[in-house]
Scaffold this motif. Structure first.
Motif, PDB file in Angstrom:
ATOM      1  N   VAL A   1       0.815  -1.222   0.000  1.00  0.00           N
ATOM      2  CA  VAL A   1       0.000   0.000   0.000  1.00  0.00           C
ATOM      3  C   VAL A   1       0.844   1.266   0.000  1.00  0.00           C
ATOM      4  O   VAL A   1       0.552   2.220  -0.732  1.00  0.00           O
ATOM      5  CB  VAL A   1      -0.956  -0.007   1.217  1.00  0.00           C
ATOM      6  CG1 VAL A   1      -1.648   1.336   1.377  1.00  0.00           C
ATOM      7  CG2 VAL A   1      -1.990  -1.118   1.060  1.00  0.00           C
ATOM      8  N   ASN A   2       1.898   1.288   0.794  1.00  0.00           N
ATOM      9  CA  ASN A   2       2.684   2.516   0.936  1.00  0.00           C
ATOM     10  C   ASN A   2       3.832   2.609  -0.058  1.00  0.00           C
ATOM     11  O   ASN A   2       4.402   3.681  -0.246  1.00  0.00           O
ATOM     12  CB  ASN A   2       3.228   2.612   2.365  1.00  0.00           C
ATOM     13  CG  ASN A   2       2.111   2.697   3.382  1.00  0.00           C
ATOM     14  OD1 ASN A   2       1.226   3.535   3.278  1.00  0.00           O
ATOM     15  ND2 ASN A   2       2.117   1.796   4.361  1.00  0.00           N
TER      16      ASN A   2
ATOM     17  N   ASN B   1      -5.645  -6.203  -7.872  1.00  0.00           N
ATOM     18  CA  ASN B   1      -4.680  -5.333  -8.553  1.00  0.00           C
ATOM     19  C   ASN B   1      -5.307  -4.025  -9.019  1.00  0.00           C
ATOM     20  O   ASN B   1      -4.675  -2.967  -8.998  1.00  0.00           O
ATOM     21  CB  ASN B   1      -4.044  -6.071  -9.733  1.00  0.00           C
ATOM     22  CG  ASN B   1      -2.813  -6.861  -9.319  1.00  0.00           C
ATOM     23  OD1 ASN B   1      -2.235  -6.615  -8.261  1.00  0.00           O
ATOM     24  ND2 ASN B   1      -2.418  -7.812 -10.145  1.00  0.00           N
ATOM     25  N   GLU B   2      -6.563  -4.083  -9.465  1.00  0.00           N
ATOM     26  CA  GLU B   2      -7.268  -2.845  -9.835  1.00  0.00           C
ATOM     27  C   GLU B   2      -7.371  -1.917  -8.629  1.00  0.00           C
ATOM     28  O   GLU B   2      -7.170  -0.708  -8.739  1.00  0.00           O
ATOM     29  CB  GLU B   2      -8.671  -3.172 -10.356  1.00  0.00           C
ATOM     30  CG  GLU B   2      -8.716  -3.762 -11.747  1.00  0.00           C
ATOM     31  CD  GLU B   2     -10.110  -4.247 -12.098  1.00  0.00           C
ATOM     32  OE1 GLU B   2     -11.045  -4.030 -11.296  1.00  0.00           O
ATOM     33  OE2 GLU B   2     -10.270  -4.856 -13.174  1.00  0.00           O
ATOM     34  N   ALA B   3      -7.706  -2.502  -7.478  1.00  0.00           N
ATOM     35  CA  ALA B   3      -7.837  -1.702  -6.256  1.00  0.00           C
ATOM     36  C   ALA B   3      -6.505  -1.047  -5.897  1.00  0.00           C
ATOM     37  O   ALA B   3      -6.444   0.134  -5.550  1.00  0.00           O
ATOM     38  CB  ALA B   3      -8.333  -2.583  -5.114  1.00  0.00           C
ATOM     39  N   LEU B   4      -5.420  -1.825  -5.977  1.00  0.00           N
ATOM     40  CA  LEU B   4      -4.102  -1.274  -5.661  1.00  0.00           C
ATOM     41  C   LEU B   4      -3.710  -0.200  -6.665  1.00  0.00           C
ATOM     42  O   LEU B   4      -3.138   0.838  -6.297  1.00  0.00           O
ATOM     43  CB  LEU B   4      -3.059  -2.398  -5.660  1.00  0.00           C
ATOM     44  CG  LEU B   4      -3.100  -3.341  -4.456  1.00  0.00           C
ATOM     45  CD1 LEU B   4      -2.205  -4.548  -4.697  1.00  0.00           C
ATOM     46  CD2 LEU B   4      -2.692  -2.616  -3.179  1.00  0.00           C
TER      47      LEU B   4
ATOM     48  N   HIS C   1      -2.807   3.608  -5.730  1.00  0.00           N
ATOM     49  CA  HIS C   1      -1.519   4.240  -6.023  1.00  0.00           C
ATOM     50  C   HIS C   1      -1.690   5.477  -6.896  1.00  0.00           C
ATOM     51  O   HIS C   1      -0.919   6.428  -6.787  1.00  0.00           O
ATOM     52  CB  HIS C   1      -0.583   3.234  -6.692  1.00  0.00           C
ATOM     53  CG  HIS C   1      -0.135   2.139  -5.771  1.00  0.00           C
ATOM     54  ND1 HIS C   1       0.342   2.379  -4.508  1.00  0.00           N
ATOM     55  CD2 HIS C   1      -0.118   0.782  -5.918  1.00  0.00           C
ATOM     56  CE1 HIS C   1       0.655   1.237  -3.922  1.00  0.00           C
ATOM     57  NE2 HIS C   1       0.378   0.248  -4.753  1.00  0.00           N
ATOM     58  N   LYS C   2      -2.698   5.475  -7.765  1.00  0.00           N
ATOM     59  CA  LYS C   2      -2.947   6.673  -8.568  1.00  0.00           C
ATOM     60  C   LYS C   2      -3.359   7.830  -7.684  1.00  0.00           C
ATOM     61  O   LYS C   2      -2.988   8.979  -7.923  1.00  0.00           O
ATOM     62  CB  LYS C   2      -4.029   6.386  -9.610  1.00  0.00           C
ATOM     63  CG  LYS C   2      -3.522   5.582 -10.790  1.00  0.00           C
ATOM     64  CD  LYS C   2      -4.611   5.342 -11.799  1.00  0.00           C
ATOM     65  CE  LYS C   2      -4.060   4.558 -12.987  1.00  0.00           C
ATOM     66  NZ  LYS C   2      -5.102   4.276 -13.985  1.00  0.00           N
ATOM     67  N   ARG C   3      -4.153   7.539  -6.664  1.00  0.00           N
ATOM     68  CA  ARG C   3      -4.563   8.607  -5.755  1.00  0.00           C
ATOM     69  C   ARG C   3      -3.392   9.072  -4.899  1.00  0.00           C
ATOM     70  O   ARG C   3      -3.217  10.264  -4.669  1.00  0.00           O
ATOM     71  CB  ARG C   3      -5.702   8.110  -4.853  1.00  0.00           C
ATOM     72  CG  ARG C   3      -7.035   8.004  -5.528  1.00  0.00           C
ATOM     73  CD  ARG C   3      -8.128   7.699  -4.526  1.00  0.00           C
ATOM     74  NE  ARG C   3      -8.016   6.364  -3.985  1.00  0.00           N
ATOM     75  CZ  ARG C   3      -8.669   5.303  -4.454  1.00  0.00           C
ATOM     76  NH1 ARG C   3      -9.466   5.428  -5.495  1.00  0.00           N
ATOM     77  NH2 ARG C   3      -8.524   4.112  -3.913  1.00  0.00           N
TER      78      ARG C   3
END
Length: 816
Positions: free
Chosen positions: A650-651, A688-691, A695-697
């Motif tokens: 996430v980070n 993967n879509e969620a990640l 990451h785009k945000r």
């Protein structure tokens, strides 16, 4: 004589028409949207204006343009839309606070006071610049009345439910969580607008209550003060909204069946296959003024039909490409007006001019289902039946302060918003004080913080699974909820569709759950030892739908029975519990079953709610939940969540799981295995879509921020990460931190050097061309200028003919 009769008929028809208009219950509409003097808002303006024309929105539209005198001197976009200039309040004249969002209420107030149009209108529709209109927005058709404006639902505005509303309005009970689309009667707007502005100032100055748990602002920086200013101002004057959760949708989300959204709000990044779009990536993009420069073309309709089998999900993909195609079409038209040369032919340009595209983007009209207001769904329990209202739901899931649970949270939250699950969602986050100090994932979900019981305070036993019942009990004891049913999930789940008590027949005394057949302790001495009613022990778990009254009685027993089974080490054996590790790890699951049996709660056990990826699905079943607690594989590819326990997904920017195989490579000879593998691929792709969206945000937005002087500028983007409702909007604030400004300074020298090198090279080239031009072309200068002048006039007038109905005589409006 015939001409005389025709003239008489025309006069009569005209008189009748005028009288009809006077008696019309509808009225005159004016659409407003607020922007600033920036390239970022200019391309949004072009997109909105193109959609306004295509949707055949009635009445005039006005851009409220907030600019400082310095900004206006450099501004190139006065011709982009009918414009009413508004003094900029980005830097507050009294406090010096930098808050550009205040320009929206300030602009509306200024328009009401100084615009002639405001005196000749009955209804006002207020939009954001980053919106695409799909069909006529008629306030009276949407249900708006004098005293009852219509608005979209912004459920993340939790300040309407707590001390924030109590501090900032005399009528906190009237505070509505709304925003986005606003449809007002002009009389209401005149009374309300000044309060919208003053309440925005008031909330903005109340820094003591900016915290995420009070406002819902995931950064706790007061960026959504304008939204609260709106809700509190409306409450102050007694306006109760008709709230609609169907009219507006974010590209990337799936509309409910039967719903026809008439507004696209592209405030969030969205993805279609390998293509994606994020408005913040184009913060400084001068695309409006760069001839024949468009945003990257999205997939074509034919590709979408192959990409998605489910018709409703496919409809969501079509909405996504419709959004960007309309913006690109608007840019093409604007480039023509700007005098750009005709673009070179391409497949994409051909598509935008095709009959197929015209049919796909013709005006859409609201359906009866779309017009259903949230107030029409009563928040009271009734027996399931056709036409009867449904009860309110709240979804809970339990996690700890680790990156292992963080990526699971990102996956679950993403799927929650796409699933159409009604009601709010809350993450129950169990952390020790030390863990909480280091924790970075506060913004991943609406969160209720719970003291950790991983290390039992009495026995010292290390058993993190006990946090689940402990957290549910803590939430019940500390949160006031009006939900009638609670849905409890695990973090390692992906929602594929709504889980509702009315569909799965949950009722008071009869919760619904999924089969956990390996809980053999319900059939032997374990149940006899730990419950007074072993015959009532159900082998269930995973997904739980329980009436709130049952949960209030049951939660304490769930915790106590978990402690009891965990302490019974003599009966950890596999042949008694079914635990293959014989470690008592599933004590919490038995605590659930034994606690429910103690109250004689009889579960409805449904095997069609949940499936483990890697299992063969039953034919025709539309499972609502993936539970990826076990390893699953497709060919040589496999996924095991335990392998990612210590990896920070996430980070660390742009981290993702290994991509599963493409579904087109699957062997379809065995239909059962084919369907199994399709579900496994879907689960992995959703994670993967969620990640990717996360990451785009979090990551891509850092590159879109700039520092001007010593002032920190902030840019807000509506996000569903912090939503408290399944279809809510949310706000993701992009703020220039000290760390980000430091990175800007580090990059300053090399970027400057590159700039001057490119500049010198370009200057030399231009100088050479100028010399050649003067030597060889002087005698043609006059003819060429005349030719280009005729060409520009031709292009400009063609666009004006197309948009002739949008022209206005006001001196303050600049027509396209």
């Amino acid at each position: 004589m015939g001409k005389v009769w025709i003239l008489i008929v025309m006069v009569v028809v005209g008189v009748v028409g005028i009288e009809g208009a006077r008696k019309s219950p509808t009225g005159r509409i004016h659409t407003l949207f607020s922007v600033e003097c920036q390239n970022y808002f200019d391309w949004q303006t072009v997109g909105l204006m193109n959609s306004y024309r295509k949707a055949k929105q009635p009445g005039p539209i006005t851009r409220l343009l907030s600019c400082t005198d310095e900004e206006k001197k450099k501004y190139k976009g006065m011709h982009l839309a009918p414009t009413f200039e508004v003094p900029s309040m980005s830097k507050h004249p009294r406090t010096g606070d930098w808050y550009p969002a205040i320009n929206k209420p300030a602009g509306v107030v200024h328009w009401l006071k100084h615009s002639k149009d405001a005196k000749n209108v009955d209804w006002v529709v207020i939009l954001d610049a980053d919106m695409i209109i799909r069909g006529p927005i008629l306030p009276w058709e949407l249900g708006a009345e004098k005293g009852r404006p219509v608005a979209a639902y912004y459920g993340y505005l939790i300040g309407c439910d707590n001390i924030l509303a109590q501090l900032h309005t005399k009528h906190p009970e009237l505070c509505d969580k709304v925003g986005g689309l606003l449809a007002f009667h002009i009389d209401d707007l005149r009374v309300f607008a000044p309060l919208w502005l003053s309440k925005t100032e008031e909330v903005r100055e109340d820094k003591a209550h900016w915290a995420t748990n009070i406002t819902g602002d995931i950064y706790g920086k007061g960026w959504i003060s304008e939204m609260y200013g709106y809700s509190f101002g409306a409450a102050e004057v007694g306006l109760r909204h008709k709230i609609n959760d169907n009219l507006m949708i974010y590209p990337g989300y799936v509309p409910r069946e039967g719903i026809e959204p008439i507004l696209l709000h592209y405030g969030l990044p969205f993805t279609v296959g390998n293509w994606s779009f994020n408005k913040l990536a184009h913060h400084d993009d001068g695309i409006v003024y760069e001839c024949n420069h468009l945003f990257p073309e999205p997939p074509y309709p034919k590709e979408l039909r192959q990409l998605e089998i489910d018709p409703n999900k496919r409809r969501g993909l079509f909405l996504s490409i419709e959004c960007i195609n309309i913006i690109n079409e608007g840019l093409l038209l604007q480039h023509a007006v700007n005098g750009c040369p005709k673009p070179v032919w391409s497949k994409y340009l051909s598509f935008l001019k095709s009959k197929a595209y015209a049919e796909l983007t013709q005006p859409k009209y609201v359906t009866p289902a779309t017009l259903q207001m949230m107030e029409d769904i009563k928040e009271e329990h009734v027996d399931d039946g056709a036409g009867k209202p449904h009860p309110k739901i709240h979804t809970l899931f339990s996690t700890e302060c680790t990156t292992y649970f963080d990526w699971q949270t990102v996956g679950l939250m993403h799927s929650f918003h796409r699933s159409g699950q009604p009601g709010n969602i809350t993450r129950l986050l169990s952390c020790s004080d030390e863990e909480l100090q280091k924790y970075k994932g506060h913004d991943l979900a609406p969160t209720h913080y719970v003291p950790s019981m991983s290390r039992h305070p009495l026995t010292g036993d290390w058993y993190p699974a006990i946090n689940k019942p402990a957290a549910v009990l803590h939430w019940l004891n500390h949160v006031n909820t009006d939900a009638e049913f609670i849905v409890i999930l695990d973090a390692d789940m992906i929602l594929r569709g709504p889980i509702t008590p009315w569909e799965f027949k949950a009722s008071r005394g009869h919760p619904v759950s999924t089969p956990y057949d390996y809980l053999i302790g319900c059939d032997n001495e374990l149940a006899k030892l730990h419950t007074s009613h072993p015959e009532a022990c159900d082998k269930v778990g995973g997904v739980i739908i329980m009436h709130i009254d049952d949960l209030r009685k049951f939660a304490l027993l769930w915790l106590h029975k978990t402690e009891e089974v965990r302490a019974d080490r003599d009966h950890y054996a596999r042949n008694i519990t079914g635990d293959i590790y014989e470690s008592g790890w599933i004590s919490e699951m038995y605590g659930y079953s034994f606690g429910a049996a103690e109250l004689k709660l009889k579960h409805t056990i449904n095997s069609e709610i949940l499936i483990y990826p890697g299992y063969v699905p039953a034919p025709g079943v539309k499972y609502r939940v993936f539970h990826y607690g076990l390893q699953f594989r497709v060919g040589n590819w496999s996924f095991d969540k335990a392998d990612w326990r210590d990896v920070d997904m996430v980070n660390k920017c742009w981290t993702k799981f290994p991509d599963p195989p493409d579904s087109s490579t699957l062997d379809q000879a065995n239909k059962e295995h084919f369907q199994r593998d399709l579900l496994s691929i879907e689960c992995a792709k959703t994670l993967n879509e969620a990640l990717n969206l996360h990451h785009k945000r979090k990551c891509a937005s850092e590159n879109s921020l700039t520092l001007e002087g010593k002032e920190k500028k902030e840019e807000s983007v509506v996000s569903r990460v912090s939503n408290l409702d399944a279809n809510d909007d949310s706000t993701n604030n992009h703020i220039l931190t000290e760390e980000k400004s430091e990175s800007v300074r580090k990059d300053e020298m090399p970027s400057s050097f590159r700039f001057w090198m490119i500049f010198l090279w370009a200057f030399s080239g231009v100088g050479f061309l100028v010399v050649i031009f003067l030597v060889y072309s002087g005698h043609r200068r006059s003819g060429t200028r005349s030719k280009h002048g005729r060409r520009r006039r031709s292009l400009h007038s063609g666009f004006m003919d197309m948009n002739g109905r949008d022209r206005h005589s006001r001196s303050s409006d600049v027509p396209l």
